[in-house]
Design a protein around this motif. Structure first.
Motif, PDB file in Angstrom:
ATOM      1  N   ILE B  55      40.325  95.484 150.960  1.00 48.99           N
ATOM      2  CA  ILE B  55      39.242  95.125 151.869  1.00 48.99           C
ATOM      3  C   ILE B  55      38.496  96.360 152.361  1.00 48.99           C
ATOM      4  CG2 ILE B  55      38.647  93.996 154.046  1.00 48.99           C
ATOM      5  CD1 ILE B  55      39.623  92.110 151.811  1.00 48.99           C
ATOM      6  N   ASP B  56      39.241  97.375 152.733  1.00 52.55           N
ATOM      7  CA  ASP B  56      38.627  98.563 153.297  1.00 52.55           C
ATOM      8  C   ASP B  56      39.422  99.785 152.857  1.00 52.55           C
ATOM      9  OD1 ASP B  56      37.720  99.642 156.704  1.00 52.55           O
ATOM     10  OD2 ASP B  56      37.461 100.591 154.753  1.00 52.55           O
ATOM     11  N   ASP B  57      38.795 100.610 152.052  1.00 52.54           N
ATOM     12  CA  ASP B  57      39.463 101.836 151.594  1.00 52.54           C
ATOM     13  C   ASP B  57      38.754 103.071 152.134  1.00 52.54           C
ATOM     14  OD1 ASP B  57      38.125 102.135 148.188  1.00 52.54           O
ATOM     15  OD2 ASP B  57      37.163 101.907 150.141  1.00 52.54           O
ATOM     16  N   SER B  58      37.996 102.894 153.198  1.00 55.15           N
ATOM     17  CA  SER B  58      37.223 104.014 153.740  1.00 55.15           C
ATOM     18  C   SER B  58      38.116 105.123 154.288  1.00 55.15           C
ATOM     19  CB  SER B  58      36.269 103.527 154.844  1.00 55.15           C
ATOM     20  OG  SER B  58      36.997 102.939 155.903  1.00 55.15           O
ATOM     21  N   GLY B  59      39.369 104.825 154.544  1.00 51.46           N
ATOM     22  CA  GLY B  59      40.281 105.839 155.038  1.00 51.46           C
ATOM     23  C   GLY B  59      40.939 106.667 153.949  1.00 51.46           C
ATOM     24  N   MET B  60      40.740 106.284 152.724  1.00 55.56           N
ATOM     25  CA  MET B  60      41.328 107.063 151.622  1.00 55.56           C
ATOM     26  C   MET B  60      40.613 108.407 151.574  1.00 55.56           C
ATOM     27  SD  MET B  60      43.644 105.193 150.057  1.00 55.56           S
ATOM     28  CE  MET B  60      43.790 104.861 148.306  1.00 55.56           C
ATOM     29  N   PRO B  61      41.365 109.493 151.689  1.00 51.74           N
ATOM     30  CA  PRO B  61      40.740 110.800 151.883  1.00 51.74           C
ATOM     31  C   PRO B  61      39.904 111.292 150.702  1.00 51.74           C
ATOM     32  CG  PRO B  61      43.130 111.014 151.707  1.00 51.74           C
ATOM     33  CD  PRO B  61      42.845 109.564 151.761  1.00 51.74           C
ATOM     34  N   SER B  82      48.427 115.845 143.229  1.00 49.19           N
ATOM     35  CA  SER B  82      48.826 116.071 144.616  1.00 49.19           C
ATOM     36  C   SER B  82      48.526 117.509 145.043  1.00 49.19           C
ATOM     37  CB  SER B  82      50.319 115.762 144.796  1.00 49.19           C
ATOM     38  OG  SER B  82      51.089 116.574 143.928  1.00 49.19           O
ATOM     39  N   GLU B  83      48.315 117.672 146.356  1.00 47.73           N
ATOM     40  CA  GLU B  83      48.042 118.978 146.940  1.00 47.73           C
ATOM     41  C   GLU B  83      48.928 119.148 148.176  1.00 47.73           C
ATOM     42  OE1 GLU B  83      43.895 119.438 147.756  1.00 47.73           O
ATOM     43  OE2 GLU B  83      43.295 119.119 145.659  1.00 47.73           O
ATOM     44  N   PRO B  84      49.190 120.400 148.564  1.00 48.17           N
ATOM     45  CA  PRO B  84      50.050 120.630 149.739  1.00 48.17           C
ATOM     46  C   PRO B  84      49.570 119.901 150.986  1.00 48.17           C
ATOM     47  CG  PRO B  84      49.833 122.659 148.509  1.00 48.17           C
ATOM     48  CD  PRO B  84      48.899 121.664 147.857  1.00 48.17           C
ATOM     49  N   ARG B  85      48.267 119.761 151.164  1.00 52.10           N
ATOM     50  CA  ARG B  85      47.751 119.098 152.364  1.00 52.10           C
ATOM     51  C   ARG B  85      47.998 117.592 152.362  1.00 52.10           C
ATOM     52  NH1 ARG B  85      41.375 118.368 151.276  1.00 52.10           N
ATOM     53  NH2 ARG B  85      41.359 118.680 149.030  1.00 52.10           N
ATOM     54  N   ASP B  86      48.520 117.066 151.269  1.00 56.81           N
ATOM     55  CA  ASP B  86      48.891 115.650 151.225  1.00 56.81           C
ATOM     56  C   ASP B  86      50.263 115.418 151.847  1.00 56.81           C
ATOM     57  OD1 ASP B  86      47.542 115.451 147.855  1.00 56.81           O
ATOM     58  OD2 ASP B  86      46.518 115.264 149.786  1.00 56.81           O
ATOM     59  N   SER B  87      50.958 116.483 152.161  1.00 56.80           N
ATOM     60  CA  SER B  87      52.290 116.354 152.769  1.00 56.80           C
ATOM     61  C   SER B  87      52.171 115.587 154.078  1.00 56.80           C
ATOM     62  CB  SER B  87      52.890 117.740 153.013  1.00 56.80           C
ATOM     63  OG  SER B  87      53.101 118.418 151.790  1.00 56.80           O
ATOM     64  N   ALA B  88      52.953 114.530 154.190  1.00 55.66           N
ATOM     65  CA  ALA B  88      52.861 113.630 155.346  1.00 55.66           C
ATOM     66  C   ALA B  88      53.925 112.556 155.189  1.00 55.66           C
ATOM     67  CB  ALA B  88      51.475 112.974 155.415  1.00 55.66           C
ATOM     68  N   VAL B  89      54.009 111.688 156.205  1.00 60.38           N
ATOM     69  CA  VAL B  89      54.810 110.482 156.069  1.00 60.38           C
ATOM     70  C   VAL B  89      53.848 109.328 155.818  1.00 60.38           C
ATOM     71  CG1 VAL B  89      56.502 108.943 157.107  1.00 60.38           C
ATOM     72  CG2 VAL B  89      56.587 111.392 157.615  1.00 60.38           C
ATOM     73  N   GLY B 108      58.846 104.246 155.870  1.00 56.86           N
ATOM     74  CA  GLY B 108      58.031 105.400 155.507  1.00 56.86           C
ATOM     75  C   GLY B 108      58.584 106.187 154.322  1.00 56.86           C
ATOM     76  N   THR B 109      57.677 106.905 153.679  1.00 59.05           N
ATOM     77  CA  THR B 109      58.028 107.859 152.616  1.00 59.05           C
ATOM     78  C   THR B 109      57.576 109.231 153.083  1.00 59.05           C
ATOM     79  OG1 THR B 109      57.831 106.284 150.791  1.00 59.05           O
ATOM     80  CG2 THR B 109      57.599 108.626 150.260  1.00 59.05           C
ATOM     81  N   ARG B 110      58.528 110.142 153.193  1.00 59.46           N
ATOM     82  CA  ARG B 110      58.182 111.511 153.578  1.00 59.46           C
ATOM     83  C   ARG B 110      57.856 112.306 152.320  1.00 59.46           C
ATOM     84  NH1 ARG B 110      58.480 114.589 157.974  1.00 59.46           N
ATOM     85  NH2 ARG B 110      59.603 112.979 159.127  1.00 59.46           N
ATOM     86  N   LEU B 111      56.596 112.680 152.180  1.00 55.63           N
ATOM     87  CA  LEU B 111      56.123 113.400 151.001  1.00 55.63           C
ATOM     88  C   LEU B 111      55.929 114.867 151.330  1.00 55.63           C
ATOM     89  CD1 LEU B 111      54.952 113.534 148.091  1.00 55.63           C
ATOM     90  CD2 LEU B 111      52.721 113.007 149.106  1.00 55.63           C
ATOM     91  N   THR B 112      56.518 115.713 150.520  1.00 56.19           N
ATOM     92  CA  THR B 112      56.331 117.148 150.635  1.00 56.19           C
ATOM     93  C   THR B 112      55.797 117.661 149.318  1.00 56.19           C
ATOM     94  OG1 THR B 112      58.178 117.330 152.187  1.00 56.19           O
ATOM     95  CG2 THR B 112      57.410 119.369 151.135  1.00 56.19           C
ATOM     96  N   VAL B 113      54.634 118.278 149.373  1.00 55.29           N
ATOM     97  CA  VAL B 113      54.023 118.855 148.174  1.00 55.29           C
ATOM     98  C   VAL B 113      54.042 120.369 148.320  1.00 55.29           C
ATOM     99  CG1 VAL B 113      51.994 118.936 146.682  1.00 55.29           C
ATOM    100  CG2 VAL B 113      52.519 116.849 147.975  1.00 55.29           C
ATOM    101  N   THR B 114      54.717 121.036 147.403  1.00 54.76           N
ATOM    102  CA  THR B 114      54.866 122.499 147.505  1.00 54.76           C
ATOM    103  C   THR B 114      53.913 123.231 146.571  1.00 54.76           C
ATOM    104  OG1 THR B 114      56.603 122.491 145.819  1.00 54.76           O
ATOM    105  CG2 THR B 114      57.285 122.238 148.114  1.00 54.76           C
TER     106      THR B 114
END
Lengths: 113, 114
Positions: B55-61, B82-89, B108-114
């Motif tokens: 319905i709304d994907d305006s928040g997809m970075p 993926s990029e390091p700045r994608d690291s988030a839950v 949640g999924t805790r994602l860490t991109v190194t």
């Protein structure tokens, strides 16, 4: 973008005291919800107040809503150690339960035993 | 009811790799939401679906992010590359549109991109 802004950002009180958190928002809403997040966990819904309501109670929780000031408060009475968590307000601008919520940055509440 | 199920719970990957996060909503719920939580930006809505339709994907970075919901019981959020700045839950939540407005969140999924 963040619509809701909670204050304070952090609050530490003694067990048994009351805790009050405030939330301000920017646009018109259909309802406002409060969620709790324990460390490392997902969010849990606490209470919802509709835009035509001014106050709502649920157990030890009391929520108020002032649409003229675009603000809400969450009061937790007789706090317990288990209430230690982060608390977020979230607004639903369209209602119907089918729209994404806009969250504030939260208040981190610590209850000292 | 098992609640909203997300996998994996933790993901560590190197920059440039593809990441796929998975979500199984609560049975009977017809709305599904993907949120991202970081210290800097708090909780942000990325995308939501009603009856499996975005319905709304305006928040997809960025275009690096994509989400699908092929059926009522499964959704994926993909980041490529993926990029390091994608690291988030990353949280998935579901609700029943027209019901109590309450959203049920996964762990949640805790994602860490190194």
């Amino acid at each position: 973008s963040q619509q809701g802004e909670e204050d304070p950002q952090a609050l530490s009180i003694q067990e048994g005291e009351n805790a009050t958190m405030n939330c301000s928002y920017k646009t018109s809403i259909n309802n406002l919800q409060w969620y709790r997040q324990n460390s490392g966990r997902g969010l849990v819904h606490l209470i919802l107040i509709r835009s035509n309501e001014r106050e709502k109670h649920s157990g030890r929780l009391r929520v108020t809503l002032d649409t003229s000031k675009k603000s809400s408060s969450l009061l937790i009475t007789a706090s317990r150690a288990a209430d230690t968590a982060s608390y977020f307000c979230a607004t639903d601008s369209n209602g119907g339960g089918a729209d994404g919520l806009t969250f504030g940055k939260g208040t981190h509440l610590i209850i000292q035993p | 009811d098992a609640g909203v199920i997300q996998s994996p719970r933790h993901e560590v990957t190197e920059m440039g790799q593809e990441v796929t996060l998975r979500c199984k909503p609560i049975s009977g719920h017809n709305s599904l939401f993907w949120y991202r939580q970081t210290m800097m930006r708090g909780l942000e809505l990325l995308i939501y679906f009603n009856n499996n339709v975005p319905i709304d994907d305006s928040g997809m970075p960025e275009d690096r992010f994509s989400a699908k919901m092929p059926n009522a019981s499964f959704s994926t959020l993909k980041i490529q590359p993926s990029e390091p700045r994608d690291s988030a839950v990353y949280f998935c939540a579901s609700s029943f549109a027209g019901g109590s407005y309450e959203q049920y969140f996964g762990p949640g999924t805790r994602l860490t991109v190194t």
